[in-house]
Design a protein around this motif. Structure first.
Motif, PDB file in Angstrom:
ATOM      1  N   ARG A  54       0.867  -1.183   0.000  1.00 66.38           N
ATOM      2  CA  ARG A  54       0.000   0.000   0.000  1.00 66.38           C
ATOM      3  C   ARG A  54       0.901   1.228   0.000  1.00 66.38           C
ATOM      4  NH1 ARG A  54      -2.536   0.322   5.094  1.00 66.38           N
ATOM      5  NH2 ARG A  54      -4.055  -1.230   4.468  1.00 66.38           N
ATOM      6  N   LEU A  55       0.823   2.023  -1.067  1.00 74.39           N
ATOM      7  CA  LEU A  55       1.636   3.228  -1.218  1.00 74.39           C
ATOM      8  C   LEU A  55       0.780   4.361  -1.776  1.00 74.39           C
ATOM      9  CD1 LEU A  55       4.858   1.697  -2.825  1.00 74.39           C
ATOM     10  CD2 LEU A  55       4.585   2.423  -0.460  1.00 74.39           C
ATOM     11  N   GLY A  56       1.381   5.537  -1.823  1.00 73.70           N
ATOM     12  CA  GLY A  56       0.656   6.675  -2.377  1.00 73.70           C
ATOM     13  C   GLY A  56       1.614   7.690  -2.944  1.00 73.70           C
ATOM     14  N   GLY A  57       1.059   8.671  -3.620  1.00 74.88           N
ATOM     15  CA  GLY A  57       1.884   9.718  -4.183  1.00 74.88           C
ATOM     16  C   GLY A  57       1.142  10.540  -5.210  1.00 74.88           C
ATOM     17  N   VAL A  58       1.910  11.090  -6.145  1.00 77.36           N
ATOM     18  CA  VAL A  58       1.385  11.966  -7.183  1.00 77.36           C
ATOM     19  C   VAL A  58       1.478  11.254  -8.525  1.00 77.36           C
ATOM     20  CG1 VAL A  58       1.657  14.210  -8.318  1.00 77.36           C
ATOM     21  CG2 VAL A  58       2.203  13.970  -5.894  1.00 77.36           C
ATOM     22  N   ILE A  59       0.402  11.287  -9.282  1.00 73.46           N
ATOM     23  CA  ILE A  59       0.408  10.657 -10.608  1.00 73.46           C
ATOM     24  C   ILE A  59       1.309  11.463 -11.544  1.00 73.46           C
ATOM     25  CG2 ILE A  59      -0.978  10.058 -12.632  1.00 73.46           C
ATOM     26  CD1 ILE A  59      -3.330   9.567 -10.726  1.00 73.46           C
ATOM     27  N   ASN A  61       2.087   9.999 -14.784  1.00 71.39           N
ATOM     28  CA  ASN A  61       1.687   9.647 -16.142  1.00 71.39           C
ATOM     29  C   ASN A  61       0.627   8.547 -16.093  1.00 71.39           C
ATOM     30  OD1 ASN A  61       1.696   9.688 -18.908  1.00 71.39           O
ATOM     31  ND2 ASN A  61       3.541   8.446 -19.123  1.00 71.39           N
ATOM     32  N   VAL A  62      -0.341   8.625 -16.987  1.00 67.05           N
ATOM     33  CA  VAL A  62      -1.368   7.584 -17.129  1.00 67.05           C
ATOM     34  C   VAL A  62      -1.431   7.190 -18.590  1.00 67.05           C
ATOM     35  CG1 VAL A  62      -3.834   7.069 -16.965  1.00 67.05           C
ATOM     36  CG2 VAL A  62      -2.746   8.433 -15.199  1.00 67.05           C
ATOM     37  N   THR A  63      -1.350   5.887 -18.845  1.00 64.10           N
ATOM     38  CA  THR A  63      -1.428   5.370 -20.205  1.00 64.10           C
ATOM     39  C   THR A  63      -2.454   4.255 -20.252  1.00 64.10           C
ATOM     40  OG1 THR A  63       0.940   5.815 -20.469  1.00 64.10           O
ATOM     41  CG2 THR A  63      -0.104   4.413 -22.132  1.00 64.10           C
ATOM     42  N   ASN A  64      -3.495   4.428 -21.073  1.00 60.61           N
ATOM     43  CA  ASN A  64      -4.486   3.376 -21.244  1.00 60.61           C
ATOM     44  C   ASN A  64      -4.011   2.426 -22.332  1.00 60.61           C
ATOM     45  OD1 ASN A  64      -6.863   3.753 -19.468  1.00 60.61           O
ATOM     46  ND2 ASN A  64      -6.738   5.818 -20.334  1.00 60.61           N
ATOM     47  N   LEU A  65      -3.885   1.155 -21.942  1.00 60.61           N
ATOM     48  CA  LEU A  65      -3.482   0.108 -22.867  1.00 60.61           C
ATOM     49  C   LEU A  65      -4.735  -0.622 -23.325  1.00 60.61           C
ATOM     50  CD1 LEU A  65      -0.413  -1.055 -20.759  1.00 60.61           C
ATOM     51  CD2 LEU A  65      -0.422   0.542 -22.697  1.00 60.61           C
ATOM     52  N   GLU A  66      -4.572  -1.731 -24.037  1.00 65.30           N
ATOM     53  CA  GLU A  66      -5.722  -2.440 -24.600  1.00 65.30           C
ATOM     54  C   GLU A  66      -6.723  -2.901 -23.537  1.00 65.30           C
ATOM     55  OE1 GLU A  66      -6.544  -6.403 -27.245  1.00 65.30           O
ATOM     56  OE2 GLU A  66      -4.711  -5.251 -27.621  1.00 65.30           O
ATOM     57  N   ASP A  67      -6.239  -3.537 -22.463  1.00 68.26           N
ATOM     58  CA  ASP A  67      -7.162  -4.073 -21.459  1.00 68.26           C
ATOM     59  C   ASP A  67      -6.823  -3.639 -20.031  1.00 68.26           C
ATOM     60  OD1 ASP A  67      -4.831  -5.493 -21.348  1.00 68.26           O
ATOM     61  OD2 ASP A  67      -5.773  -7.442 -21.064  1.00 68.26           O
ATOM     62  N   LYS A  68      -5.876  -2.724 -19.888  1.00 68.03           N
ATOM     63  CA  LYS A  68      -5.492  -2.240 -18.559  1.00 68.03           C
ATOM     64  C   LYS A  68      -4.938  -0.827 -18.670  1.00 68.03           C
ATOM     65  CE  LYS A  68      -1.191  -4.843 -18.926  1.00 68.03           C
ATOM     66  NZ  LYS A  68      -0.416  -5.929 -18.366  1.00 68.03           N
ATOM     67  N   LEU A 102      -9.145   3.670 -17.189  1.00 63.81           N
ATOM     68  CA  LEU A 102      -9.305   4.780 -16.257  1.00 63.81           C
ATOM     69  C   LEU A 102      -9.310   6.075 -17.057  1.00 63.81           C
ATOM     70  CD1 LEU A 102      -6.917   3.908 -13.272  1.00 63.81           C
ATOM     71  CD2 LEU A 102      -9.378   3.561 -13.424  1.00 63.81           C
ATOM     72  N   GLU A 103     -10.237   6.935 -16.772  1.00 70.50           N
ATOM     73  CA  GLU A 103     -10.353   8.212 -17.476  1.00 70.50           C
ATOM     74  C   GLU A 103      -9.131   9.084 -17.186  1.00 70.50           C
ATOM     75  OE1 GLU A 103     -10.941  11.141 -19.667  1.00 70.50           O
ATOM     76  OE2 GLU A 103     -12.503   9.600 -19.793  1.00 70.50           O
ATOM     77  N   PRO A 104      -8.348   9.421 -18.209  1.00 74.25           N
ATOM     78  CA  PRO A 104      -7.136  10.216 -17.997  1.00 74.25           C
ATOM     79  C   PRO A 104      -7.399  11.602 -17.400  1.00 74.25           C
ATOM     80  CG  PRO A 104      -7.116   9.234 -20.183  1.00 74.25           C
ATOM     81  CD  PRO A 104      -8.469   8.980 -19.593  1.00 74.25           C
ATOM     82  N   MET A 105      -8.569  12.166 -17.619  1.00 78.52           N
ATOM     83  CA  MET A 105      -8.874  13.471 -17.032  1.00 78.52           C
ATOM     84  C   MET A 105      -9.071  13.353 -15.520  1.00 78.52           C
ATOM     85  SD  MET A 105      -8.562  15.654 -19.375  1.00 78.52           S
ATOM     86  CE  MET A 105      -9.270  17.110 -18.679  1.00 78.52           C
ATOM     87  N   ALA A 106      -9.659  12.261 -15.061  1.00 82.83           N
ATOM     88  CA  ALA A 106      -9.867  12.054 -13.624  1.00 82.83           C
ATOM     89  C   ALA A 106      -8.582  11.598 -12.953  1.00 82.83           C
ATOM     90  CB  ALA A 106     -10.969  11.027 -13.399  1.00 82.83           C
ATOM     91  N   TYR A 107      -7.829  10.770 -13.642  1.00 75.73           N
ATOM     92  CA  TYR A 107      -6.576  10.236 -13.111  1.00 75.73           C
ATOM     93  C   TYR A 107      -5.408  10.899 -13.828  1.00 75.73           C
ATOM     94  CZ  TYR A 107      -9.377   6.716 -10.820  1.00 75.73           C
ATOM     95  OH  TYR A 107     -10.282   6.093 -10.012  1.00 75.73           O
ATOM     96  N   GLY A 108      -5.434  12.209 -13.879  1.00 70.84           N
ATOM     97  CA  GLY A 108      -4.444  12.956 -14.634  1.00 70.84           C
ATOM     98  C   GLY A 108      -3.190  13.281 -13.843  1.00 70.84           C
ATOM     99  N   LYS A 109      -2.229  13.793 -14.569  1.00 75.89           N
ATOM    100  CA  LYS A 109      -0.949  14.184 -14.004  1.00 75.89           C
ATOM    101  C   LYS A 109      -1.185  15.193 -12.873  1.00 75.89           C
ATOM    102  CE  LYS A 109       3.529  15.766 -15.633  1.00 75.89           C
ATOM    103  NZ  LYS A 109       4.309  16.141 -16.824  1.00 75.89           N
ATOM    104  N   GLY A 110      -0.520  14.935 -11.736  1.00 74.37           N
ATOM    105  CA  GLY A 110      -0.627  15.837 -10.597  1.00 74.37           C
ATOM    106  C   GLY A 110      -1.655  15.433  -9.555  1.00 74.37           C
TER     107      GLY A 110
END
Length: 185
Positions: A54-59, A61-68, A102-110
């Motif tokens: 269990r960890l945490g931090g600041v996003i 980068n988010v990259t949506n791949l084919e199934d993950k 995961l929606e990149p706008m919701a799970y965006g950088k920062g």
């Protein structure tokens, strides 16, 4: 009132109060006694073991791949309620994979995030032109946090104005100074 009934009610209230103070989101909870919540401990474990992390931090980068979805996270120390401590310095990066989109706008950088999952090796990637190796986890639960600001007033003073009548009501009550506190919610 019966003393034993009072004791029972008091203990029940105390347990309810204590559990209300523990704000660990349900999605981040774990029964694993070997749970790792320290980044330095995680990167120094034996590669063959697969503990729950269990960890945490600041996003970063988010990259949506084919199934993950691949999430690159800049690690920050977390509290017992899994909130990233924004007053601490980052101490490394890790990569997590979440099943599905995961929606990149919701799970965006920062965005601030806490995750829980299984350790699953390491991965090579680039930060700018620098080659990096980061630990990887398969994420089973995640929670986004918000930073809220509030003003804390340090001192309130009474400033009397010159008053020459019996019914003097001219006075100033108000803050002399304050500060803004940022909290993770």
């Amino acid at each position: 009132m019966n003393l034993s009934l009072f004791k029972t009610a008091f203990v029940s209230f105390a347990l309810l109060f204590i559990s209300a103070c523990s704000s660990l989101p349900e999605v981040l909870s774990s029964d694993d006694e070997q749970l790792i919540s320290d980044y330095a401990t995680w990167i120094n474990i034996e590669p063959k073991t697969t503990p729950q992390v269990r960890l945490g931090g600041v996003i970063a980068n988010v990259t949506n791949l084919e199934d993950k979805t691949r999430i690159e996270i800049v690690n920050l120390p977390i509290s017992s309620s899994a909130k990233p401590d924004i007053n601490q310095q980052p101490n490394g990066r890790f990569v997590g994979y979440v099943d599905g989109f995961l929606e990149p706008m919701a799970y965006g950088k920062g965005q601030l995030i806490s995750v829980i999952g299984q350790s699953s090796g390491t991965e090579d990637f680039k930060v700018g032109e620098s080659e990096q190796v980061a630990p990887v986890m398969t994420i089973t639960g995640h929670h986004l946090w918000k930073i809220q600001e509030r003003v804390v007033i340090n001192e309130v003073r009474l400033y009397p104005y010159p008053c020459r009548s019996l019914h003097c009501r001219q006075a100033y009550f108000g803050p002399t100074d304050g500060r803004v506190i940022q909290e993770v919610k």
